[in-house]
Design a protein around this motif. Sequence first.
Motif, PDB file in Angstrom:
ATOM      1  N   MET A 208       0.849  -1.200   0.000  1.00 22.63           N
ATOM      2  CA  MET A 208       0.000   0.000   0.000  1.00 22.63           C
ATOM      3  C   MET A 208       0.881   1.244   0.000  1.00 22.63           C
ATOM      4  SD  MET A 208      -3.007   1.084   2.705  1.00 22.63           S
ATOM      5  CE  MET A 208      -3.929  -0.400   2.293  1.00 22.63           C
ATOM      6  N   SER A 209       0.550   2.186  -0.853  1.00 27.73           N
ATOM      7  CA  SER A 209       1.350   3.398  -0.943  1.00 27.73           C
ATOM      8  C   SER A 209       1.167   4.268   0.296  1.00 27.73           C
ATOM      9  CB  SER A 209       0.968   4.193  -2.198  1.00 27.73           C
ATOM     10  OG  SER A 209      -0.375   4.588  -2.137  1.00 27.73           O
ATOM     11  N   GLU A 210       2.179   5.056   0.569  1.00 31.42           N
ATOM     12  CA  GLU A 210       2.135   5.938   1.731  1.00 31.42           C
ATOM     13  C   GLU A 210       1.082   7.017   1.544  1.00 31.42           C
ATOM     14  OE1 GLU A 210       5.334   9.031   3.527  1.00 31.42           O
ATOM     15  OE2 GLU A 210       6.044   6.980   3.199  1.00 31.42           O
ATOM     16  N   LYS A 211       0.427   7.377   2.632  1.00 31.81           N
ATOM     17  CA  LYS A 211      -0.633   8.380   2.555  1.00 31.81           C
ATOM     18  C   LYS A 211      -0.070   9.739   2.112  1.00 31.81           C
ATOM     19  CE  LYS A 211      -4.233   6.850   5.728  1.00 31.81           C
ATOM     20  NZ  LYS A 211      -5.075   7.257   6.888  1.00 31.81           N
ATOM     21  N   LEU A 212      -0.902  10.468   1.414  1.00 29.08           N
ATOM     22  CA  LEU A 212      -0.576  11.837   1.053  1.00 29.08           C
ATOM     23  C   LEU A 212      -0.657  12.686   2.322  1.00 29.08           C
ATOM     24  CD1 LEU A 212      -0.121  13.022  -1.893  1.00 29.08           C
ATOM     25  CD2 LEU A 212      -2.353  14.078  -1.589  1.00 29.08           C
ATOM     26  N   ARG A 213       0.233  13.641   2.456  1.00 33.58           N
ATOM     27  CA  ARG A 213       0.256  14.469   3.657  1.00 33.58           C
ATOM     28  C   ARG A 213       0.119  15.952   3.286  1.00 33.58           C
ATOM     29  NH1 ARG A 213       4.090  10.541   4.392  1.00 33.58           N
ATOM     30  NH2 ARG A 213       5.689  11.907   3.515  1.00 33.58           N
ATOM     31  N   ILE A 214      -0.830  16.610   3.927  1.00 34.09           N
ATOM     32  CA  ILE A 214      -1.069  18.034   3.703  1.00 34.09           C
ATOM     33  C   ILE A 214      -0.904  18.764   5.030  1.00 34.09           C
ATOM     34  CG2 ILE A 214      -2.672  19.783   2.852  1.00 34.09           C
ATOM     35  CD1 ILE A 214      -1.984  17.741   0.717  1.00 34.09           C
ATOM     36  N   LEU A 215      -0.165  19.843   5.015  1.00 36.15           N
ATOM     37  CA  LEU A 215       0.023  20.664   6.208  1.00 36.15           C
ATOM     38  C   LEU A 215      -0.729  21.974   6.053  1.00 36.15           C
ATOM     39  CD1 LEU A 215       1.393  21.319   8.931  1.00 36.15           C
ATOM     40  CD2 LEU A 215       3.386  22.143   7.621  1.00 36.15           C
ATOM     41  N   LEU A 216      -1.640  22.244   6.989  1.00 36.55           N
ATOM     42  CA  LEU A 216      -2.385  23.501   7.033  1.00 36.55           C
ATOM     43  C   LEU A 216      -1.775  24.391   8.096  1.00 36.55           C
ATOM     44  CD1 LEU A 216      -6.030  22.062   7.090  1.00 36.55           C
ATOM     45  CD2 LEU A 216      -4.684  22.720   5.077  1.00 36.55           C
ATOM     46  N   THR A 217      -1.606  25.673   7.797  1.00 34.52           N
ATOM     47  CA  THR A 217      -1.067  26.582   8.807  1.00 34.52           C
ATOM     48  C   THR A 217      -1.901  27.850   8.911  1.00 34.52           C
ATOM     49  OG1 THR A 217       0.449  27.939   7.454  1.00 34.52           O
ATOM     50  CG2 THR A 217       1.248  25.764   8.163  1.00 34.52           C
ATOM     51  N   GLY A 218      -1.868  28.433  10.102  1.00 32.04           N
ATOM     52  CA  GLY A 218      -2.481  29.723  10.367  1.00 32.04           C
ATOM     53  C   GLY A 218      -1.563  30.514  11.275  1.00 32.04           C
ATOM     54  N   PHE A 219      -2.054  31.647  11.742  1.00 30.94           N
ATOM     55  CA  PHE A 219      -1.279  32.511  12.628  1.00 30.94           C
ATOM     56  C   PHE A 219      -2.076  32.814  13.883  1.00 30.94           C
ATOM     57  CE2 PHE A 219       1.182  33.862   8.811  1.00 30.94           C
ATOM     58  CZ  PHE A 219       2.469  33.739   9.332  1.00 30.94           C
ATOM     59  N   GLY A 220      -1.355  33.127  14.940  1.00 30.55           N
ATOM     60  CA  GLY A 220      -1.971  33.586  16.170  1.00 30.55           C
ATOM     61  C   GLY A 220      -2.237  35.081  16.109  1.00 30.55           C
ATOM     62  N   PRO A 221      -2.660  35.673  17.232  1.00 30.75           N
ATOM     63  CA  PRO A 221      -2.927  37.115  17.261  1.00 30.75           C
ATOM     64  C   PRO A 221      -1.636  37.922  17.118  1.00 30.75           C
ATOM     65  CG  PRO A 221      -3.062  36.183  19.463  1.00 30.75           C
ATOM     66  CD  PRO A 221      -2.920  35.020  18.517  1.00 30.75           C
ATOM     67  N   PHE A 222      -1.793  39.173  16.737  1.00 33.81           N
ATOM     68  CA  PHE A 222      -0.639  40.066  16.608  1.00 33.81           C
ATOM     69  C   PHE A 222      -1.093  41.483  16.868  1.00 33.81           C
ATOM     70  CE2 PHE A 222      -2.511  39.413  12.435  1.00 33.81           C
ATOM     71  CZ  PHE A 222      -2.560  40.674  11.870  1.00 33.81           C
ATOM     72  N   PRO A 223      -0.173  42.437  17.009  1.00 33.31           N
ATOM     73  CA  PRO A 223      -0.568  43.809  17.316  1.00 33.31           C
ATOM     74  C   PRO A 223      -1.587  44.354  16.328  1.00 33.31           C
ATOM     75  CG  PRO A 223       1.794  43.566  17.583  1.00 33.31           C
ATOM     76  CD  PRO A 223       1.301  42.274  16.995  1.00 33.31           C
ATOM     77  N   GLY A 224      -2.736  44.791  16.850  1.00 29.01           N
ATOM     78  CA  GLY A 224      -3.803  45.293  16.005  1.00 29.01           C
ATOM     79  C   GLY A 224      -4.826  44.243  15.634  1.00 29.01           C
ATOM     80  N   ALA A 225      -4.546  42.985  15.924  1.00 28.57           N
ATOM     81  CA  ALA A 225      -5.482  41.893  15.595  1.00 28.57           C
ATOM     82  C   ALA A 225      -5.481  40.868  16.736  1.00 28.57           C
ATOM     83  CB  ALA A 225      -5.097  41.234  14.283  1.00 28.57           C
ATOM     84  N   PRO A 226      -6.182  41.189  17.835  1.00 27.66           N
ATOM     85  CA  PRO A 226      -6.213  40.258  18.973  1.00 27.66           C
ATOM     86  C   PRO A 226      -6.962  38.966  18.678  1.00 27.66           C
ATOM     87  CG  PRO A 226      -7.749  42.073  19.307  1.00 27.66           C
ATOM     88  CD  PRO A 226      -6.940  42.415  18.094  1.00 27.66           C
ATOM     89  N   TYR A 227      -7.758  38.965  17.595  1.00 29.56           N
ATOM     90  CA  TYR A 227      -8.472  37.758  17.173  1.00 29.56           C
ATOM     91  C   TYR A 227      -8.081  37.454  15.739  1.00 29.56           C
ATOM     92  CZ  TYR A 227     -12.350  34.888  15.435  1.00 29.56           C
ATOM     93  OH  TYR A 227     -13.105  33.900  14.853  1.00 29.56           O
ATOM     94  N   ASN A 228      -7.477  36.296  15.530  1.00 30.36           N
ATOM     95  CA  ASN A 228      -7.032  35.925  14.191  1.00 30.36           C
ATOM     96  C   ASN A 228      -7.903  34.781  13.679  1.00 30.36           C
ATOM     97  OD1 ASN A 228      -5.651  35.054  11.855  1.00 30.36           O
ATOM     98  ND2 ASN A 228      -3.706  35.781  12.692  1.00 30.36           N
ATOM     99  N   PRO A 229      -8.755  35.039  12.674  1.00 32.38           N
ATOM    100  CA  PRO A 229      -9.699  34.022  12.209  1.00 32.38           C
ATOM    101  C   PRO A 229      -9.058  32.850  11.473  1.00 32.38           C
ATOM    102  CG  PRO A 229      -9.814  35.960  10.806  1.00 32.38           C
ATOM    103  CD  PRO A 229      -8.929  36.323  11.960  1.00 32.38           C
ATOM    104  N   THR A 230      -7.750  32.920  11.204  1.00 33.34           N
ATOM    105  CA  THR A 230      -7.114  31.756  10.588  1.00 33.34           C
ATOM    106  C   THR A 230      -7.116  30.566  11.544  1.00 33.34           C
ATOM    107  OG1 THR A 230      -4.870  32.382  11.294  1.00 33.34           O
ATOM    108  CG2 THR A 230      -5.624  33.203   9.162  1.00 33.34           C
ATOM    109  N   GLN A 231      -7.124  30.827  12.841  1.00 31.81           N
ATOM    110  CA  GLN A 231      -7.107  29.727  13.812  1.00 31.81           C
ATOM    111  C   GLN A 231      -8.387  28.893  13.765  1.00 31.81           C
ATOM    112  OE1 GLN A 231      -5.484  32.416  17.163  1.00 31.81           O
ATOM    113  NE2 GLN A 231      -4.654  30.404  17.634  1.00 31.81           N
ATOM    114  N   PRO A 232      -9.584  29.503  13.876  1.00 32.26           N
ATOM    115  CA  PRO A 232     -10.792  28.675  13.766  1.00 32.26           C
ATOM    116  C   PRO A 232     -10.972  28.076  12.375  1.00 32.26           C
ATOM    117  CG  PRO A 232     -11.374  31.012  13.901  1.00 32.26           C
ATOM    118  CD  PRO A 232      -9.920  30.900  14.244  1.00 32.26           C
ATOM    119  N   LEU A 233     -10.504  28.759  11.336  1.00 33.76           N
ATOM    120  CA  LEU A 233     -10.611  28.211   9.990  1.00 33.76           C
ATOM    121  C   LEU A 233      -9.797  26.924   9.869  1.00 33.76           C
ATOM    122  CD1 LEU A 233     -11.403  28.254   7.017  1.00 33.76           C
ATOM    123  CD2 LEU A 233      -9.499  29.839   6.609  1.00 33.76           C
TER     124      LEU A 233
END
Length: 215
Positions: free
Chosen positions: A1-26
Amino acid sequence: MSEKLRILLTGFGPFPGAPYNPTQPLVARLMRLRRPGLDDVEIASHIFPVTYAAVDRQLPEVIAKVKPDALLMFGLAARTSYLRIETRARNAVTMLWPDAANTRSSKRGIAGNADAMMFGQHTARLLRAARLTGIDARSSRDAGAYLCNYLSWRAIENVKAGGPQLAAFIHIPLLARSGAVRRKGAPRITLEELVDAGEAMLMEMVQLARKARVS
């Protein structure tokens, strides 16, 4: 059986001016997807602190750990009301705005006098996939000069060095916690719409990574 395909998803935490970063819940929502087309796919995620040092340290670490075939990254574009599929990373770093560790870059470029680096033709496929969900999505040639552009540059470097076969960076708009865009008068893009578009782009990335692995 071939090895599974692997996908890495990334987002960012909060930063100055953006205390809520919607990439995290996405990213969290995309991690919970259960689809037949993902049965043979391993999906991993990582949330970067919004610092240059964290990107430089953690990106190589997480790539070495996950060994992804493709990297799908999300970042916040607080002044944009639509989805932006970035087509390139600029050799630029802002000296004006500090990162979340209050660190400012001491130089305006990332790598000497190097030209901008392109993600590749697959960004057009991701744009089409997103638009088919009905969301307002547009191609972009300017990822800014902050951490999103910096991560994009480092990710393309890893692709060129033989890491992931593919990488892509998607800018999403600033959302209220309820899912509505904060800025008055801006088109309402909800978190649910972002998840739908994110799923479409993820499934497209899976297909692209499968083809890249075969070739």
